[in-house]
Design an enzyme around this catalytic site. Structure first.
Site, PDB file in Angstrom:
ATOM      1  N   HIS A 154       0.740  -1.124  -0.052  1.00 32.34           N
ATOM      2  CA  HIS A 154      -0.129   0.117  -0.004  1.00 32.34           C
ATOM      3  C   HIS A 154       0.840   1.352   0.041  1.00 32.34           C
ATOM      4  CE1 HIS A 154       0.559  -0.712   4.234  1.00 32.34           C
ATOM      5  NE2 HIS A 154       0.576   0.717   4.325  1.00 32.34           N
ATOM      6  N   ASP A 185       0.978  -7.789   1.261  1.00 31.84           N
ATOM      7  CA  ASP A 185       1.449  -6.414   1.436  1.00 31.84           C
ATOM      8  C   ASP A 185       2.932  -6.059   1.336  1.00 31.84           C
ATOM      9  OD1 ASP A 185       0.863  -3.862   1.994  1.00 31.84           O
ATOM     10  OD2 ASP A 185       0.586  -4.225   4.064  1.00 31.84           O
ATOM     11  N   SER A 268       5.056   4.185  10.189  1.00 26.80           N
ATOM     12  CA  SER A 268       5.846   2.913  10.518  1.00 26.80           C
ATOM     13  C   SER A 268       5.696   1.923   9.090  1.00 26.80           C
ATOM     14  CB  SER A 268       5.532   2.409  11.637  1.00 26.80           C
ATOM     15  OG  SER A 268       4.331   1.917  11.895  1.00 26.80           O
TER      16      SER A 268
END
Length: 1012
Positions: A154, A185, A268
């Site tokens: 993402h 991811d 993060s």
């Protein structure tokens, strides 16, 4: 009157820092953190999961006492590390590691810190599960020689993106996306190592085998906006379910996640999870709400992808179009797992506590008729498979071939031979944009959410065309003008037959109601926005774009006729031929106005010329598309002819030939009929459904309009006496009529800002204001204004501040029943009045004529280039010569799109409400994910200089900025509403945000041209 609108949030899913800046009066948005995901199945009491997001500073309020942030948003704290010299990274790393009590950890952190980067991400277009937005995240170098950085999917984003990495010594390099996994991811950026002059980062080693329960770890990254933040934790689980972030959003599947007691937050995303030797054992992805628990992606498939990329080979990703979940043996027994099978699997995998179970099968796929939810996976190609990674290993190496699967269904053995599909093939890699709308083929992610086949056209951003039609983001388009849509090419072929302004029907479904099909008409736009087709190129890291087909000339508008219905009420019968429904759609947010879609009642005042009067809460500006509907049946296009510079009126014009024999008639205006309290009137108008209504009432009072100042500096009426009614209608607007249907005034909708909310209310306005405006439109006669906002003060109050008795008597004699004086409240910035008059002056006379009413002042100056103004100031009468302002009523006549910002000349409302001289280039709005968003070129500001060169107007601005190279930087001196200067630097992105200009022609039409 505004249409009710659905606004969409601008999210960047998961734990990156989202820059959710809003323009003046930004549409309501959801919090910038993605919705919480449910906790893993075990333990049952685990807190909910959510991406660790944390927005960077948001745009200050406009105007307001100080910059403010939405609830939960905080500016990025912390000092910046030193920049420039070669010693900087070591010093910064030492400072960051100094808090570490364990000397071994401190040494490790100091060694690896220079390989961790902060990433600025600008998603330039809405795409698939993501909105166009700006964000911050983290990544780390995994191949220093090739310049490869690993981060989350993402963060790489599935769509077009511009990104930069900042190393610990504050060196910046441009990033280019080269891979984003279709499901998991993770993704990779590439940079040019030769661009780094002062730092030589080392590649961090991926060590998936190091993920073990009880292992002490550190998460190193851009946490909560910090350049370098180090969080400690301990791995607690290796088999957590993938976090669920919500329907319609990106969700990982077919993988375990690691879980640790470590509370990561904003920025993060993509942080390395390291062991004490500096090896990366996981990739940070999300966290739990209400608990210090974080989730990390295992690195097995990541390392495979990296190895293939380094070898120059494609990263194959296979699928049987199925989602598996890992279920424990006790639940498998309830599903009918044979005890002998369980024993055999436990023997082969003694550490496992469960097996894989089918939970979803993609409709329309080869697996749909073979697999079923609840099937327990036993073997693949003859071997037991009980975990995700061995299954994916087989599938990834079998793309284009078949696999043999053995499953148990209710205790019975099921065998199947299934083709292995290509995950990349059902991941969109192209999009089309037109009319600010972005569409692409349906992705596997969205097909899962809708439970539909991975085909059709997905609306990533409804933009101007679909937004005006009420088609929302996330809709799946099934047919265009009755022709099925299976691919993006089908859709592009369909719109290629439409000219500007042509209409077509769209059949679609939404995720809220996937079992029903909706049908809406759309209006094609080829004027306001460029139209492109763009394909992803992972070699260059860019999306290569070309213009869509220009399309045919607009279809001629057919001539249509309709009878006017007959009503029993004589007022309705008299006014039915004169009342029309006007709709207005704004393609751009300008002049402090962000709402895009409007409707309201219009009054035909000249049937031969096709002139219709509406309020400015129906047609607020000159930029947009207008339609006029007669008797709820015949709809024709119109153009904005005049925007009243002082009051809440606009004039639009349609072609009378287009309504055929429809018996349209100009209303009978009665400008000389006085309006008084207690006078009976009838309110006649149209509801949003074009149904005609009438209500008899009486005038309660006539009072000055008093609206609060606009925070966004949008238009706000003043210097106007309005009619208040007894039991007034609020469900429709229209006109105030006498018993015979003659028009005494308008019943108009006024928009104003109540704090941060936009409100609207109806007021009556005497029709003489309209009569004067129409006369000026017909004769092309400009309106002159004294450029002063006035208030009313009782004569007793005027005497207390020094007004003489003689003047008090003259004012009383002029208006015996009112006994009030006019006082200067504010002056328009840059006007002659602003240089001469003062707040608190009592306005006594103009050119020797006593004035006590707003309308008297307006009429006294309306046709004069200058007037003599007599005021009472302090203890004496004073007379000044004041030049009036020539106000043509053309409103906005030019827009420039530059770096994603909408630029215009400073609009009059800004000068009226805030006393700001109309100098510089005004920022009307911006596009999310653009340089304007990233670098803080916020709406409401004015650009005064570019690289030290003055830019008093748009021409001088374009002269300075035109011809700059892509990714070059410019220095802008801006000024806010309260004259606070600020210098910002902005880096151009001419690939995704080319500059173009919109210009209004003399006939009211608009043209668009590219500037470079």
């Amino acid at each position: 009157m505004r249409f009710p609108r659905l606004f969409w949030p601008c999210l960047l899913l998961s734990c990156c820092t989202t820059l959710a800046v809003a323009g003046p009066l930004a549409p309501p948005t959801a919090p910038t953190t993605a919705p919480a995901a449910p906790a893993a199945a075990a333990p049952a009491a685990a807190p909910a999961a959510a991406p660790a997001t944390s927005p960077v500073p948001q745009q200050p309020s406009l105007p307001g006492p100080a910059p403010t942030l939405p609830p939960g948003e905080q500016p990025a704290p912390g000092e910046q590390p030193p920049s420039g010299g070669a010693e900087a990274p070591t010093t910064a790393a030492q400072q960051a590691a100094a808090v570490e009590g364990n000397p071994d950890w401190a040494e490790t952190l100091e060694r690896i810190a220079g390989s961790v980067v902060s990433i600025d991400v600008d998603s330039t277009r809405a795409f698939d599960t993501e909105w166009n937005t700006s964000a911050q995240a983290t990544g780390f170098v995994v191949d220093a020689e090739r310049g490869l950085i690993l981060t989350n999917r993402h963060v790489v984003t599935p769509g077009p993106v511009t990104a930069e990495a900042t190393f610990l010594n504050r060196e910046e390099v441009q990033l280019y996306p080269i891979y984003r996994d279709p499901v998991h991811d993770f993704g990779f950026y590439r940079y040019d190592p030769k661009k780094l002059r002062f730092i030589r980062p080392k590649a961090l080693t991926l060590y998936p085998e190091g993920a073990q329960i009880g292992r002490e770890i550190r998460v190193v990254g851009n946490n909560a906006g910090e350049q370098l933040s180090i969080l400690a934790g301990t791995l607690a689980r290796l088999d957590r379910d993938a976090p669920e972030y919500g329907i319609g959003k990106y969700n990982d599947f077919n993988t375990f996640y690691l879980q640790a007691a470590s509370g990561t937050s904003g920025g993060s995303s993509g942080s390395p999870v390291i062991d004490i030797r500096g090896r990366v054992v996981g990739l940070n992805a999300g966290g739990a709400n209400g608990a210090a628990s974080s989730f990390y992606l295992p690195l097995g498939r990541v390392r495979r992808a990296l190895n293939l990329i380094e070898q120059g080979k494609p990263v194959t990703r296979g699928t049987v179009y199925t989602v598996f979940n890992y279920m424990p043996y006790d639940e498998l027994e309830r599903l009918g797992l044979d005890t002998r099978t369980e024993g055999a699997v436990r023997k082969d995998f003694p550490r496992n506590t469960g097996m894989l179970v089918v939970t979803e099968v993609l409709p329309g796929s080869p697996s749909e008729s073979v697999l079923q939810p609840g099937d327990i996976l036993l073997r693949v190609n003859g071997r037991y498979v009980a975990q995700f990674e061995p299954l994916e290993d087989v599938l990834d190496n079998s793309v284009g071939s078949q696999v043999e699967m053995e499953l148990e269904r209710g205790g019975k053995l099921v065998s199947a031979k299934l083709p292995v599909g290509d995950l990349h093939a059902i991941t969109p890699s192209a999009y089309a944009e037109f009319g600010d709308t972005v569409v692409h083929t349906v992705s596997y992610q969205q097909a899962r959410h809708f439970n539909v086949p991975a085909r059709g056209v997905y609306v990533a951003n409804p933009g101007y065309v679909f937004g005006s039609a009420g088609i929302t983001r996330g809709a799946i388009l099934l047919a265009l003008d009755g022709k099925p849509l299976g691919t993006l090419a089908d859709f592009e072929a369909g719109i290629a037959t439409l000219g500007d302004g042509d209409h077509a029907t769209v059949r679609y479904l939404t995720i809220d109601d996937p079992n029903n099909r909706e049908l809406r008409p759309i209006r094609m736009d080829r004027l306001w926005f460029p139209a492109h087709h763009c394909d992803r190129n992972d070699t260059s890291g860019l999306w290569e774009c070309h213009d869509l087909a220009a399309g045919p000339a607009p279809s001629p508008v057919p001539v249509s006729s309709t009878p006017i219905p007959h009503f029993d009420d004589p007022r309705m019968n008299a006014l039915a031929p004169s009342l029309v429904m006007v709709t207005f759609d704004m393609p751009y947010s300008v002049s402090g106005i962000t709402e895009r879609n409007y409707h309201g009642t219009g009054l035909v005042v000249d049937a031969e010329r096709g002139l219709v009067v509406v309020d400015r809460n129906t047609v607020p500006v000159a930029v947009g598309d207008v339609t006029v509907t007669f008797a709820g049946t015949v709809q024709v296009p119109a153009r904005v002819t005049y925007i009243h510079p002082l009051h809440n009126y606009a004039v639009v014009a349609y072609d009378p030939r287009l309504v055929g024999t429809t018996p349209v008639r100009a209303a009978k205006l009665l400008p000389k009929e006085p309006l008084t309290a207690g006078q009976p009137v009838w309110v006649v108008g149209l509801a949003p459904d074009s149904q005609m209504h009438a209500r008899g009432t009486e005038i309660a009072s006539i009072e000055p309009l008093d609206l609060p100042l606009s925070r966004t500096m949008r238009f706000r009426d003043s210097n106007l006496e309005t009619v208040q009614l007894v039991n007034p209608p609020t469900e429709f607007d229209g006109v105030l009529a006498d018993k015979n249907g003659g028009v005494l005034g308008t019943w108009s909708s006024f928009a104003y800002e109540n704090g941060r909310e936009l409100a609207q209310e109806n007021h009556g306005v005497p029709i003489d204001v309209v009569a004067d405006m129409i006369d000026r439109v017909r004769t092309s006669r400009p309106l002159h204004s004294l450029e002063v906002e006035l208030g009313e003060l009782p004569l007793a109050g005027a005497r207390q501040i020094g007004l003489s008795e003689a003047w008090a008597q003259r004012l009383a004699q002029h208006a015996p029943t009112r006994r009030e004086a006019l006082t200067v409240v504010r002056m328009v910035g840059g006007s002659s009045a602003a240089q001469t008059l003062q707040q608190g002056d009592l306005l006594l006379a103009i050119d020797g004529q006593v004035v006590t009413r707003f309308r008297e002042v307006e009429q006294a100056a309306a046709d004069k280039s200058g007037v003599k103004v007599t005021v009472w100031r302090g203890k004496s009468e004073q007379t000044f010569d004041i030049a009036t302002a020539n106000l043509p009523g053309s409103d906005v006549d030019r827009l420039v799109q530059w770096a994603g910002a909408t630029l215009q000349a400073p609009h009059r409302a800004m000068s009226v409400q805030r006393g700001i001289a109309p100098v510089g280039v005004y920022v009307g709005y911006f596009a999310y994910g653009s340089p304007a968003t990233r670098y803080g070129l916020y709406p409401g500001r004015r650009i005064l200089e570019v690289d030290g060169l003055p830019t008093p107007d748009l021409d001088s601005f374009l002269k300075v900025v035109t011809g700059r190279a892509d990714r070059s930087s410019v220095r802008l001196k801006t000024i806010t509403w309260n004259n606070a200067p600020e210098v910002i630097t902005l880096k151009l992105d001419k690939h995704y945000w080319p500059a173009y200009e919109l210009t209004r022609m003399q006939d009211g039409s608009w043209t668009r041209r590219m500037l470079e």
